[in-house]
Design a protein around this motif. Sequence first.
Motif, mmCIF file in Angstrom:
data_model
loop_
_atom_site.group_PDB
_atom_site.id
_atom_site.type_symbol
_atom_site.label_atom_id
_atom_site.label_comp_id
_atom_site.label_asym_id
_atom_site.label_seq_id
_atom_site.Cartn_x
_atom_site.Cartn_y
_atom_site.Cartn_z
ATOM 1 N N CYS A 162 -36.910 7.411 -17.124
ATOM 2 C CA CYS A 162 -36.353 7.723 -18.431
ATOM 3 C C CYS A 162 -35.006 8.411 -18.267
ATOM 4 C CB CYS A 162 -37.322 8.618 -19.194
ATOM 5 S SG CYS A 162 -36.756 9.030 -20.856
ATOM 6 N N VAL A 163 -33.941 7.722 -18.641
ATOM 7 C CA VAL A 163 -32.586 8.255 -18.569
ATOM 8 C C VAL A 163 -31.993 8.187 -19.963
ATOM 9 C CG1 VAL A 163 -30.287 7.979 -17.570
ATOM 10 C CG2 VAL A 163 -32.314 7.471 -16.192
ATOM 11 N N ALA A 164 -31.386 9.270 -20.414
ATOM 12 C CA ALA A 164 -30.772 9.283 -21.738
ATOM 13 C C ALA A 164 -29.303 8.942 -21.624
ATOM 14 C CB ALA A 164 -30.940 10.657 -22.379
ATOM 15 N N LEU A 165 -28.896 7.877 -22.321
ATOM 16 C CA LEU A 165 -27.487 7.520 -22.400
ATOM 17 C C LEU A 165 -26.889 8.291 -23.576
ATOM 18 C CD1 LEU A 165 -25.123 5.698 -21.488
ATOM 19 C CD2 LEU A 165 -25.892 4.044 -23.176
ATOM 20 N N CYS A 166 -25.911 9.141 -23.291
ATOM 21 C CA CYS A 166 -25.331 10.005 -24.313
ATOM 22 C C CYS A 166 -23.854 9.690 -24.498
ATOM 23 C CB CYS A 166 -25.500 11.471 -23.916
ATOM 24 S SG CYS A 166 -24.812 12.633 -25.120
ATOM 25 N N VAL A 167 -23.473 9.353 -25.717
ATOM 26 C CA VAL A 167 -22.070 9.098 -26.042
ATOM 27 C C VAL A 167 -21.446 10.404 -26.524
ATOM 28 C CG1 VAL A 167 -20.452 7.818 -27.475
ATOM 29 C CG2 VAL A 167 -22.544 6.705 -26.650
ATOM 30 N N ASP A 168 -20.429 10.852 -25.812
ATOM 31 C CA ASP A 168 -19.734 12.078 -26.190
ATOM 32 C C ASP A 168 -18.650 11.791 -27.229
ATOM 33 O OD1 ASP A 168 -21.271 13.451 -24.403
ATOM 34 O OD2 ASP A 168 -19.669 13.870 -22.976
ATOM 35 N N ASP A 169 -18.207 12.864 -27.890
ATOM 36 C CA ASP A 169 -17.000 12.864 -28.742
ATOM 37 C C ASP A 169 -17.174 12.210 -30.100
ATOM 38 O OD1 ASP A 169 -15.927 14.011 -26.496
ATOM 39 O OD2 ASP A 169 -14.713 12.291 -25.918
ATOM 40 N N TYR A 170 -18.402 12.080 -30.608
ATOM 41 C CA TYR A 170 -18.569 11.546 -31.959
ATOM 42 C C TYR A 170 -17.786 12.429 -32.930
ATOM 43 C CZ TYR A 170 -20.627 9.342 -36.028
ATOM 44 O OH TYR A 170 -20.799 8.632 -37.198
ATOM 45 N N GLY A 171 -17.045 11.790 -33.830
ATOM 46 C CA GLY A 171 -16.240 12.525 -34.794
ATOM 47 C C GLY A 171 -14.802 12.713 -34.368
ATOM 48 N N LEU A 172 -14.494 12.447 -33.115
ATOM 49 C CA LEU A 172 -13.115 12.614 -32.640
ATOM 50 C C LEU A 172 -12.180 11.668 -33.371
ATOM 51 C CD1 LEU A 172 -11.124 13.936 -30.690
ATOM 52 C CD2 LEU A 172 -11.768 12.215 -28.983
ATOM 53 N N HIS A 173 -12.580 10.388 -33.470
ATOM 54 C CA HIS A 173 -11.850 9.431 -34.303
ATOM 55 C C HIS A 173 -12.779 8.274 -34.655
ATOM 56 C CE1 HIS A 173 -11.241 6.735 -30.832
ATOM 57 N NE2 HIS A 173 -10.691 7.720 -30.169
ATOM 58 N N GLU A 174 -12.341 7.441 -35.579
ATOM 59 C CA GLU A 174 -13.196 6.375 -36.112
ATOM 60 C C GLU A 174 -13.636 5.388 -35.040
ATOM 61 O OE1 GLU A 174 -14.511 6.380 -38.922
ATOM 62 O OE2 GLU A 174 -13.307 7.754 -40.124
ATOM 63 N N GLY A 175 -12.797 5.188 -34.018
ATOM 64 C CA GLY A 175 -13.162 4.246 -32.961
ATOM 65 C C GLY A 175 -14.408 4.679 -32.208
ATOM 66 N N VAL A 176 -14.559 5.979 -31.973
ATOM 67 C CA VAL A 176 -15.759 6.489 -31.310
ATOM 68 C C VAL A 176 -16.965 6.308 -32.221
ATOM 69 C CG1 VAL A 176 -16.877 8.504 -30.303
ATOM 70 C CG2 VAL A 176 -14.411 8.164 -29.989
ATOM 71 N N ASN A 177 -16.801 6.643 -33.489
ATOM 72 C CA ASN A 177 -17.921 6.528 -34.432
ATOM 73 C C ASN A 177 -18.435 5.096 -34.518
ATOM 74 O OD1 ASN A 177 -17.198 9.178 -34.842
ATOM 75 N ND2 ASN A 177 -16.837 8.984 -37.037
ATOM 76 N N ARG A 178 -17.520 4.142 -34.606
ATOM 77 C CA ARG A 178 -17.928 2.724 -34.674
ATOM 78 C C ARG A 178 -18.703 2.319 -33.426
ATOM 79 N NH1 ARG A 178 -13.151 -1.126 -35.247
ATOM 80 N NH2 ARG A 178 -14.868 -2.624 -35.100
ATOM 81 N N ALA A 179 -18.240 2.756 -32.271
ATOM 82 C CA ALA A 179 -18.919 2.408 -31.022
ATOM 83 C C ALA A 179 -20.339 2.966 -31.005
ATOM 84 C CB ALA A 179 -18.123 2.934 -29.828
ATOM 85 N N VAL A 180 -20.503 4.196 -31.453
ATOM 86 C CA VAL A 180 -21.836 4.796 -31.496
ATOM 87 C C VAL A 180 -22.734 4.008 -32.435
ATOM 88 C CG1 VAL A 180 -23.161 6.825 -32.228
ATOM 89 C CG2 VAL A 180 -21.090 7.108 -30.856
ATOM 90 N N GLY A 181 -22.230 3.649 -33.605
ATOM 91 C CA GLY A 181 -23.026 2.897 -34.552
ATOM 92 C C GLY A 181 -23.504 1.569 -33.986
ATOM 93 N N GLU A 182 -22.624 0.870 -33.304
ATOM 94 C CA GLU A 182 -22.988 -0.436 -32.740
ATOM 95 C C GLU A 182 -23.980 -0.288 -31.595
ATOM 96 O OE1 GLU A 182 -19.345 -2.416 -31.805
ATOM 97 O OE2 GLU A 182 -18.670 -2.447 -33.893
ATOM 98 N N LEU A 183 -23.751 0.696 -30.723
ATOM 99 C CA LEU A 183 -24.679 0.897 -29.614
ATOM 100 C C LEU A 183 -26.043 1.355 -30.102
ATOM 101 C CD1 LEU A 183 -22.210 2.572 -27.110
ATOM 102 C CD2 LEU A 183 -23.330 0.364 -26.813
ATOM 103 N N ALA A 184 -26.061 2.191 -31.133
ATOM 104 C CA ALA A 184 -27.338 2.638 -31.695
ATOM 105 C C ALA A 184 -28.099 1.460 -32.296
ATOM 106 C CB ALA A 184 -27.100 3.711 -32.752
ATOM 107 N N ALA A 185 -27.390 0.562 -32.967
ATOM 108 C CA ALA A 185 -28.031 -0.607 -33.561
ATOM 109 C C ALA A 185 -28.637 -1.517 -32.490
ATOM 110 C CB ALA A 185 -27.018 -1.384 -34.399
ATOM 111 N N LEU A 186 -28.029 -1.512 -31.318
ATOM 112 C CA LEU A 186 -28.534 -2.317 -30.201
ATOM 113 C C LEU A 186 -29.632 -1.595 -29.419
ATOM 114 C CD1 LEU A 186 -25.123 -3.657 -28.844
ATOM 115 C CD2 LEU A 186 -26.902 -5.029 -29.949
ATOM 116 N N GLY A 187 -29.878 -0.340 -29.747
ATOM 117 C CA GLY A 187 -30.870 0.431 -29.015
ATOM 118 C C GLY A 187 -30.406 0.839 -27.636
#
Length: 300
Positions: free
Chosen positions: A20-45
């Motif tokens: 069990c390894v947690a993949l963690c995306v840093d810097d959410y909120g820094l700019h819209e490009g990061v937020n979009r990436a998080v949303g897409e990766l979360a949707a993919l699980g």
Amino acid sequence: MQTHEAAQHTSATVQPPAVCVALCVDDYGLHEGVNRAVGELAALGRVQATSAMVGGAAWASGLALLRQLDPAQVQVGLHLDLTECALNPALRLPLGRCIAQAYLRRFDTAALAREIAQQLDRFEQGLGRPPAYVDGHQHIHQLPQVRELLLAELARRYSSAQRRTMWLRSTRAAPRAAQGDARTTFKSAVIASLGRRALLRQARVLGLQHNAHLLGVYDFTGGTAGYLARLQAWLAHAAPGDVLMCHPAHPSAATDALALARSGRSPQAWAALPQAVARGDVTALADWAPAQVIDVLQKV
């Protein structure tokens, strides 16, 4: 998605470990490009956590997405920040100066305590709940003065039962075999030496948990192929409870310190741009998005 990292997490060539390894995306909120990436990766699980910068330009606009995420599937933590988007501009320092201030214990204690409390306030006001964990932008959460005030605020704000469900990011270096080269091994060791042991020792008294190792440290060179090789090594040597941090993002008019690495271009190519532009040679920018071209021309 233009990123040195995000696309690789869905690649069939990367075999996930049987741990069990947690993949963690840093810097959410820094700019819209990061937020979009998080949303897409979360949707993919493909992501299990994201660390939010509440002082970032896209924090408020990104709240709707964070509220939609299932906390049982994607944890949201506070990415405590003093070097890029601190709420109090007087506390916003380059990393080197921030480390020096902390080790010399020259931060204004009251101002720093207030900053930590206000970042937690803003997180709670935005999501209506405490952060699942706390880490630090550029790992500042483990520095002297910062760690003591952070832990004191967590103890004041949350009950012992709440703290037992939270965790802090440990910067304990991954095994040498996962590092890939001596430079990365050295960087991981330096990061961990800046306060990991003291942070975890003090955190245990409060009942706070922590991850086992921190994967994902590297020097931001090597492009996409180099990152894929590193990702394979990190996953091959991962252990239960490890966190793999990453910094994916879509192109954005806003920039951050990792824009060079995400571009896929070498440091040498970036270094040659000022001279090329001075000669009137802009062919190197021919395949760049207009927003990127404008940003680069402003910088060089």
